[in-house]
Design a protein around this motif. Structure first.
Motif, PDB file in Angstrom:
ATOM      1  N   ASP A   1       1.720   1.450  -3.685  1.00  0.00           N
ATOM      2  CA  ASP A   1       0.402   2.422  -3.857  1.00  0.00           C
ATOM      3  C   ASP A   1       0.627   3.887  -3.708  1.00  0.00           C
ATOM      4  O   ASP A   1       0.866   5.069  -4.916  1.00  0.00           O
ATOM      5  CB  ASP A   1      -1.095   1.771  -3.835  1.00  0.00           C
ATOM      6  CG  ASP A   1      -1.317   0.499  -4.164  1.00  0.00           C
ATOM      7  OD1 ASP A   1       0.054  -0.106  -5.253  1.00  0.00           O
ATOM      8  OD2 ASP A   1      -1.719  -0.290  -3.512  1.00  0.00           O
ATOM      9  N   GLN A   2       1.063   4.694  -2.554  1.00  0.00           N
ATOM     10  CA  GLN A   2       0.460   6.120  -2.454  1.00  0.00           C
ATOM     11  C   GLN A   2       1.963   6.107  -2.719  1.00  0.00           C
ATOM     12  O   GLN A   2       1.810   7.696  -3.742  1.00  0.00           O
ATOM     13  CB  GLN A   2       0.350   5.746  -1.058  1.00  0.00           C
ATOM     14  CG  GLN A   2      -0.684   5.445   0.334  1.00  0.00           C
ATOM     15  CD  GLN A   2      -1.927   6.467  -0.244  1.00  0.00           C
ATOM     16  OE1 GLN A   2      -2.005   6.505  -1.444  1.00  0.00           O
ATOM     17  NE2 GLN A   2      -1.993   7.159   1.203  1.00  0.00           N
TER      18      GLN A   2
ATOM     19  N   THR B   1      -0.492  13.680   0.054  1.00  0.00           N
ATOM     20  CA  THR B   1      -0.844  13.634  -1.224  1.00  0.00           C
ATOM     21  C   THR B   1      -1.814  14.772  -1.205  1.00  0.00           C
ATOM     22  O   THR B   1      -2.324  15.173  -1.663  1.00  0.00           O
ATOM     23  CB  THR B   1      -1.240  12.620  -1.203  1.00  0.00           C
ATOM     24  OG1 THR B   1      -2.718  12.488  -0.444  1.00  0.00           O
ATOM     25  CG2 THR B   1      -0.552  11.562  -1.654  1.00  0.00           C
TER      26      THR B   1
ATOM     27  N   LEU C   1       2.674   9.889   4.199  1.00  0.00           N
ATOM     28  CA  LEU C   1       2.772   9.731   2.975  1.00  0.00           C
ATOM     29  C   LEU C   1       1.268  10.015   2.367  1.00  0.00           C
ATOM     30  O   LEU C   1       1.379  11.256   1.190  1.00  0.00           O
ATOM     31  CB  LEU C   1       1.928   8.635   2.483  1.00  0.00           C
ATOM     32  CG  LEU C   1       3.762   7.581   2.507  1.00  0.00           C
ATOM     33  CD1 LEU C   1       3.547   5.530   2.214  1.00  0.00           C
ATOM     34  CD2 LEU C   1       5.059   8.377   1.681  1.00  0.00           C
ATOM     35  N   VAL C   2       0.217   9.583   3.033  1.00  0.00           N
ATOM     36  CA  VAL C   2      -1.246  11.154   3.195  1.00  0.00           C
ATOM     37  C   VAL C   2      -1.509  12.156   2.992  1.00  0.00           C
ATOM     38  O   VAL C   2      -1.452  12.682   1.938  1.00  0.00           O
ATOM     39  CB  VAL C   2      -2.200   9.916   3.495  1.00  0.00           C
ATOM     40  CG1 VAL C   2      -2.420  10.994   5.523  1.00  0.00           C
ATOM     41  CG2 VAL C   2      -3.259  10.635   2.648  1.00  0.00           C
TER      42      VAL C   2
ATOM     43  N   ALA D   1      -5.511   8.285  -2.867  1.00  0.00           N
ATOM     44  CA  ALA D   1      -4.770   8.470  -2.313  1.00  0.00           C
ATOM     45  C   ALA D   1      -5.291   8.103  -0.759  1.00  0.00           C
ATOM     46  O   ALA D   1      -4.863   7.697   0.196  1.00  0.00           O
ATOM     47  CB  ALA D   1      -4.059   9.594  -2.174  1.00  0.00           C
ATOM     48  N   GLU D   2      -7.167   8.830  -0.617  1.00  0.00           N
ATOM     49  CA  GLU D   2      -7.308   9.136   0.923  1.00  0.00           C
ATOM     50  C   GLU D   2      -8.230   7.035   0.934  1.00  0.00           C
ATOM     51  O   GLU D   2      -7.789   6.750   1.856  1.00  0.00           O
ATOM     52  CB  GLU D   2      -8.419   9.418   1.281  1.00  0.00           C
ATOM     53  CG  GLU D   2      -8.321  11.067   0.354  1.00  0.00           C
ATOM     54  CD  GLU D   2      -7.243  11.424   2.060  1.00  0.00           C
ATOM     55  OE1 GLU D   2      -7.439  10.921   2.803  1.00  0.00           O
ATOM     56  OE2 GLU D   2      -6.329  12.933   2.335  1.00  0.00           O
TER      57      GLU D   2
ATOM     58  N   ALA E   1       2.922   5.998   7.386  1.00  0.00           N
ATOM     59  CA  ALA E   1       2.117   5.913   6.234  1.00  0.00           C
ATOM     60  C   ALA E   1       1.037   7.593   6.546  1.00  0.00           C
ATOM     61  O   ALA E   1       0.283   7.800   5.793  1.00  0.00           O
ATOM     62  CB  ALA E   1       0.146   5.021   6.795  1.00  0.00           C
TER      63      ALA E   1
ATOM     64  N   ARG F   1       0.611  -1.286  -0.229  1.00  0.00           N
ATOM     65  CA  ARG F   1      -0.024   0.175  -0.018  1.00  0.00           C
ATOM     66  C   ARG F   1       0.710   1.315  -0.330  1.00  0.00           C
ATOM     67  O   ARG F   1       0.594   2.400  -0.834  1.00  0.00           O
ATOM     68  CB  ARG F   1      -1.167   0.197   1.130  1.00  0.00           C
ATOM     69  CG  ARG F   1      -2.022  -1.393   1.448  1.00  0.00           C
ATOM     70  CD  ARG F   1      -2.960  -1.191   0.050  1.00  0.00           C
ATOM     71  NE  ARG F   1      -3.444  -2.319   0.583  1.00  0.00           N
ATOM     72  CZ  ARG F   1      -4.372  -2.636  -0.556  1.00  0.00           C
ATOM     73  NH1 ARG F   1      -4.635  -2.005  -1.720  1.00  0.00           N
ATOM     74  NH2 ARG F   1      -5.321  -3.791  -0.518  1.00  0.00           N
ATOM     75  N   ALA F   2       2.086   0.841   0.629  1.00  0.00           N
ATOM     76  CA  ALA F   2       2.772   2.426   0.790  1.00  0.00           C
ATOM     77  C   ALA F   2       3.105   2.342  -0.961  1.00  0.00           C
ATOM     78  O   ALA F   2       3.774   3.968  -1.246  1.00  0.00           O
ATOM     79  CB  ALA F   2       4.225   2.191   2.049  1.00  0.00           C
TER      80      ALA F   2
ATOM     81  N   THR G   1      -7.070   4.662  -0.157  1.00  0.00           N
ATOM     82  CA  THR G   1      -5.778   3.780  -0.088  1.00  0.00           C
ATOM     83  C   THR G   1      -5.584   3.810   1.378  1.00  0.00           C
ATOM     84  O   THR G   1      -4.989   2.911   1.903  1.00  0.00           O
ATOM     85  CB  THR G   1      -4.771   3.721  -1.663  1.00  0.00           C
ATOM     86  OG1 THR G   1      -5.108   4.178  -2.330  1.00  0.00           O
ATOM     87  CG2 THR G   1      -3.265   2.846  -0.800  1.00  0.00           C
ATOM     88  N   HIS G   2      -5.153   4.870   1.458  1.00  0.00           N
ATOM     89  CA  HIS G   2      -4.756   5.383   2.861  1.00  0.00           C
ATOM     90  C   HIS G   2      -5.876   4.584   3.858  1.00  0.00           C
ATOM     91  O   HIS G   2      -5.709   3.857   4.683  1.00  0.00           O
ATOM     92  CB  HIS G   2      -4.964   6.740   3.712  1.00  0.00           C
ATOM     93  CG  HIS G   2      -4.382   6.693   4.906  1.00  0.00           C
ATOM     94  ND1 HIS G   2      -3.841   6.987   5.589  1.00  0.00           N
ATOM     95  CD2 HIS G   2      -4.708   7.466   5.399  1.00  0.00           C
ATOM     96  CE1 HIS G   2      -2.919   6.957   6.214  1.00  0.00           C
ATOM     97  NE2 HIS G   2      -3.987   7.210   6.716  1.00  0.00           N
TER      98      HIS G   2
END
Length: 205
Positions: free
Chosen positions: A114-115, A187, A183-184, A153-154, A180, A111-112, A156-157
């Motif tokens: 992906d972000q 975005t 990262l968000v 992104a939200e 995590a 997931r990281a 995915t988070h």
């Protein structure tokens, strides 16, 4: 809405584009950390720290330019706001890299990645947008695409956070959650930047 600028009048826009480029470079280095052994983390995080330092210098250079320039292609408060948001996004990206090194996080979750893919795309679009602020008619697509990526992104988070909670012990969960969240937040910084660009488009139309 198109208008022409002399080269010296574009200096502020050029600095904004350079700040966005520091984010592109920072994202590239962070992606290297994702695939690197733990022993290489310090050297790679130092590279991102250099990108953050360069962003700081550019931010201050822009402030100096605005104080000494008689002509500004956009309202000064808008240029300052864009610079501040870009700088804060770079600081947050740097913070994400520091967390990986300090917490010694290995086996970076999918997931990281992906972000980071979303962040990379946002950064690339933003470089082009900052270079095009003298042609606001062409920036509406940028505005909408950044918002679309931010929504992705939200989502995915949310999934990322839930998976971390399910798969890790509390102490490990906290370390991964902090990363995590950084990262968000990057975005979200790009979303804030695009929203500001959108407000400029509306004001100047």
């Amino acid at each position: 809405m198109k208008f022409r600028l002399f080269p010296q009048e574009r200096a502020g826009l050029s600095i904004l584009a350079q700040m966005a480029q520091q984010l592109v470079l920072g994202v590239h280095t962070l992606s290297e950390i994702f695939g690197a052994p733990l022993r290489e983390y310090p050297a790679l995080t130092a590279q991102i720290r250099e990108r953050e330092a360069e962003s700081t210098e550019l931010h201050y250079a822009l402030l100096t330019h605005m104080r000494t320039s008689f002509i500004s292609p956009l309202p000064r408060e808008d240029i300052y706001a864009l610079s501040r948001i870009l700088h804060e996004a770079m600081e947050t990206l740097d913070g994400a890299a520091e967390l990986l090194a300090v917490y010694k996080i290995e086996r970076i979750p999918l997931r990281a990645s992906d972000q980071l893919e979303v962040i990379a795309r946002q950064a690339e679009l933003t470089v082009n947008a900052m270079n095009s602020l003298d042609d606001l008619d062409g920036l509406e697509d940028y505005w909408l695409e950044i918002l679309r990526l931010a929504k992705r992104a939200e989502r995915t988070h949310l999934v990322f956070s839930a998976e971390l909670l399910q798969e890790h012990k509390p102490s490990t969960y906290v370390r991964h959650r902090d990363f995590a969240n950084h990262l968000v937040e990057v975005t979200r910084g790009f979303r804030l930047l695009a929203t500001r660009v959108g407000s400029i488009i509306v004001k100047e139309s």
